[in-house]
Each structure stands twice: as C-alpha cells, then as structure tokens.
Design a protein around this motif. Structure first.
Motif, mmCIF file in Angstrom:
data_model
loop_
_atom_site.group_PDB
_atom_site.id
_atom_site.type_symbol
_atom_site.label_atom_id
_atom_site.label_comp_id
_atom_site.label_asym_id
_atom_site.label_seq_id
_atom_site.Cartn_x
_atom_site.Cartn_y
_atom_site.Cartn_z
ATOM 1 N N ASP A 3 1.130 -1.056 -0.203
ATOM 2 C CA ASP A 3 -0.164 0.217 -0.087
ATOM 3 C C ASP A 3 0.605 1.225 -0.287
ATOM 4 O O ASP A 3 2.140 1.309 -0.433
ATOM 5 N N SER A 4 0.680 2.322 0.335
ATOM 6 C CA SER A 4 0.938 3.819 -0.100
ATOM 7 C C SER A 4 1.677 3.843 1.551
ATOM 8 O O SER A 4 2.665 4.745 1.352
ATOM 9 N N THR A 5 1.339 3.010 2.234
ATOM 10 C CA THR A 5 2.263 3.251 3.887
ATOM 11 C C THR A 5 4.226 2.738 3.470
ATOM 12 O O THR A 5 4.142 1.843 2.739
ATOM 13 N N ILE A 6 4.117 4.120 3.627
ATOM 14 C CA ILE A 6 6.066 4.088 4.233
ATOM 15 C C ILE A 6 6.162 2.913 5.185
ATOM 16 O O ILE A 6 6.439 2.959 6.835
ATOM 17 N N ALA A 7 6.453 1.692 5.865
ATOM 18 C CA ALA A 7 7.413 0.554 6.348
ATOM 19 C C ALA A 7 8.599 0.720 6.899
ATOM 20 O O ALA A 7 8.841 0.908 8.201
ATOM 21 N N LEU A 8 9.287 1.485 6.337
ATOM 22 C CA LEU A 8 11.178 1.488 6.357
ATOM 23 C C LEU A 8 11.279 2.400 5.423
ATOM 24 O O LEU A 8 11.339 2.554 4.660
ATOM 25 N N GLU A 9 11.862 3.112 5.764
ATOM 26 C CA GLU A 9 12.363 4.454 5.853
ATOM 27 C C GLU A 9 14.351 4.690 5.939
ATOM 28 O O GLU A 9 14.657 4.603 7.261
ATOM 29 N N VAL A 10 14.890 4.419 5.198
ATOM 30 C CA VAL A 10 16.341 4.276 5.237
ATOM 31 C C VAL A 10 17.076 5.299 4.675
ATOM 32 O O VAL A 10 17.210 5.590 2.979
ATOM 33 N N LYS A 11 17.722 6.413 5.171
ATOM 34 C CA LYS A 11 18.624 7.259 4.798
ATOM 35 C C LYS A 11 19.278 7.739 5.064
ATOM 36 O O LYS A 11 19.635 8.308 6.132
ATOM 37 N N ASN A 12 20.222 7.662 3.537
ATOM 38 C CA ASN A 12 21.285 8.438 4.131
ATOM 39 C C ASN A 12 22.189 7.693 5.097
ATOM 40 O O ASN A 12 23.257 8.094 5.636
ATOM 41 N N VAL A 13 22.633 6.454 5.088
ATOM 42 C CA VAL A 13 22.788 5.820 6.149
ATOM 43 C C VAL A 13 24.704 5.337 5.898
ATOM 44 O O VAL A 13 24.221 4.959 4.788
ATOM 45 N N ARG A 14 25.308 5.725 6.287
ATOM 46 C CA ARG A 14 26.528 5.159 6.192
ATOM 47 C C ARG A 14 27.300 4.213 7.625
ATOM 48 O O ARG A 14 26.973 5.029 8.431
ATOM 49 N N ARG A 15 27.884 3.056 7.223
ATOM 50 C CA ARG A 15 28.243 2.403 8.324
ATOM 51 C C ARG A 15 29.988 1.919 8.402
ATOM 52 O O ARG A 15 30.209 1.668 7.397
ATOM 53 N N ILE A 16 30.514 2.751 9.345
ATOM 54 C CA ILE A 16 31.804 2.659 8.978
ATOM 55 C C ILE A 16 32.545 1.831 10.240
ATOM 56 O O ILE A 16 31.564 2.419 11.659
#
Length: 242
Positions: A3-16
């Motif tokens: 559906d139109s609902t966003i369940a997960l949003e990953v934004k500009n993620v870095r893992r160092i």
C-alpha cells in the motif's frame, strides 16, 4: 499487496567500522507496507550490515533508519543460532513471552505460529534435531508469534536441500499473501526474484540499482558479481522455486 504507507525508510545511512572500513556508504531507500523486496549483492556488499542496522542489532555511523508503525523480525542465515528452546514449542514461546504475552494468549499464539509454519505436529520434538528447512520454519514461527509485520530473511536458502528451499519459498509466498512486509537478502536470485515487487542491488556498500525485478534483470549484474538467472530460465515467473 503493498500500500502507500512507508513501513521502512533508510536515509543517507553510512556504517564505518573502527578500522576505517566503510561497510555502507550513503544508502537511501524506502519500503512500503506489504512490499516484497529482494536486496541482492555478493559477499562483502554490505547486505548483512544493512540487515543488522534495520533489525536494531547495530547502529549507523550517520543517517537514519525509521520503522513507521512496525517492528522488524529477523530470520538469520544460520537457523541454529536462533534456537533458544529445547522444543519448537518452547522456542517459539521464548520470544513471544518476552513481548509480554500472558499464559493463555501465549499458548494460543504459539500454537497458531507452529500451525502456520507446519510444525505443530513436532512441537515437542528436540528442536536441534529438526532438518535445516524445519529450523528455518521454526525461526519464522518465532517471528510470527511476536507479531512482527516486517520480516527480514538473511540468505534464507543457505545450506538447504531442494525440499527445504521449496518449503521456505512456500512460507515466503504465504507471508506475502498475508500482507507482511518482506525483505530477502540473497545472491540466489533464481529461487525467489519472481516473487518480488522490488529489486535492490548493493555493491561495496552502495546501492547500484533500485527498481522492479523486470528492470533489474536487464542490468549487467555480472559486474557486481551477481549471476543473472534469466539465462537459464524462460521468464520471470519461472524464478520461484515452488
């Protein structure tokens, strides 16, 4: 069905990591509720790191990961690492009990989860003696009992024989039909990509493609060390092992 609902949003993620290794580099994407997403990548692409961040087992160096109204459940590649009870019944009850379910509700929830995954008849069997496919189903039963609406599968076909692969595919199909949000991290596209709504390619910590499976299978996957399965199959519909 998404559906139109966003369940997960990953934004500009870095893992160092402390040694300076950049495991994820400016990763951004969103998954809608009810969407079935396959994230593909070779070993070292960053899939497992991303999985750990989404599941809350690790923290990003920078960027944000937002779960909107849902909690993530994780099915590990090594199913044995997820077994905590002596029997399937005890194992499934462990997580659900920690979620605060009371005795009567807990009993019903555990029975439903075991029935859902075809393990009810083995509820009192030694959990460690189950087959590889049954252990994977047991891990899924534990997630179902905890009422997780977002389920992440890390290399779900690893070390499984043909019947085990078919069983896992059947469970994934059932979860999709029930409206669960699903993320499958794998390099074995031929087994599952035909079931996906979304296809994301991760390579050296960066997203190289994000779109539909039809579009993604036209990309030069080999340059990211991913085998393109369409050369061995006639159509996308063939790429589900049921």
């Amino acid at each position: 069905m998404k559906d139109s609902t966003i369940a997960l949003e990953v934004k500009n993620v870095r893992r160092i990591f402390p040694d300076g290794t950049v495991a994820l580099d400016d990763v951004s994407f969103s998954i809608h509720a009810g969407e079935f997403a396959v994230i593909a990548g070779s070993n070292g692409s960053g899939k497992s790191v991303l999985m750990s961040l989404i599941a809350g087992l690790d923290e990003a160096t920078c960027g944000t990961i937002t779960l909107n109204g849902c909690q993530a459940g994780l099915v590990f590649q090594d199913a044995d690492a997820q077994i905590l009870g002596e029997t399937p019944e005890e194992d499934v009850a462990f997580g659900a009990k920690n979620c605060g379910l009371k005795k009567q509700e807990l009993s019903e929830c555990v029975e439903n989860a075991l029935m859902h995954t075809g393990l009810l008849h083995k509820k009192n069997a030694p959990a460690r003696m189950l087959s590889g496919g049954e252990k994977r189903r047991l891990a899924v039963a534990g997630i179902i009992a905890m009422n997780r609406s977002l389920i992440i599968f890390d290399e779900p076909f690893a070390n499984l024989d043909w019947p085990g692969v078919k069983t896992v595919c059947s469970i994934l199909k059932q979860l999709k039909e029930e409206g669960k949000t699903i993320i499958v991290l794998t390099h074995e596209l031929e087994k599952i990509i035909g079931m996906a709504d979304r296809f994301i390619i991760l390579d050296k910590g960066k997203i190289r493609f994000d779109g539909t499976p039809e579009e993604g299978l036209k990309e030069p996957l080999e340059k990211w060390s991913i085998r393109n399965p369409v050369t061995a199959y006639h159509s996308l519909e063939d790429l589900v092992w049921l």
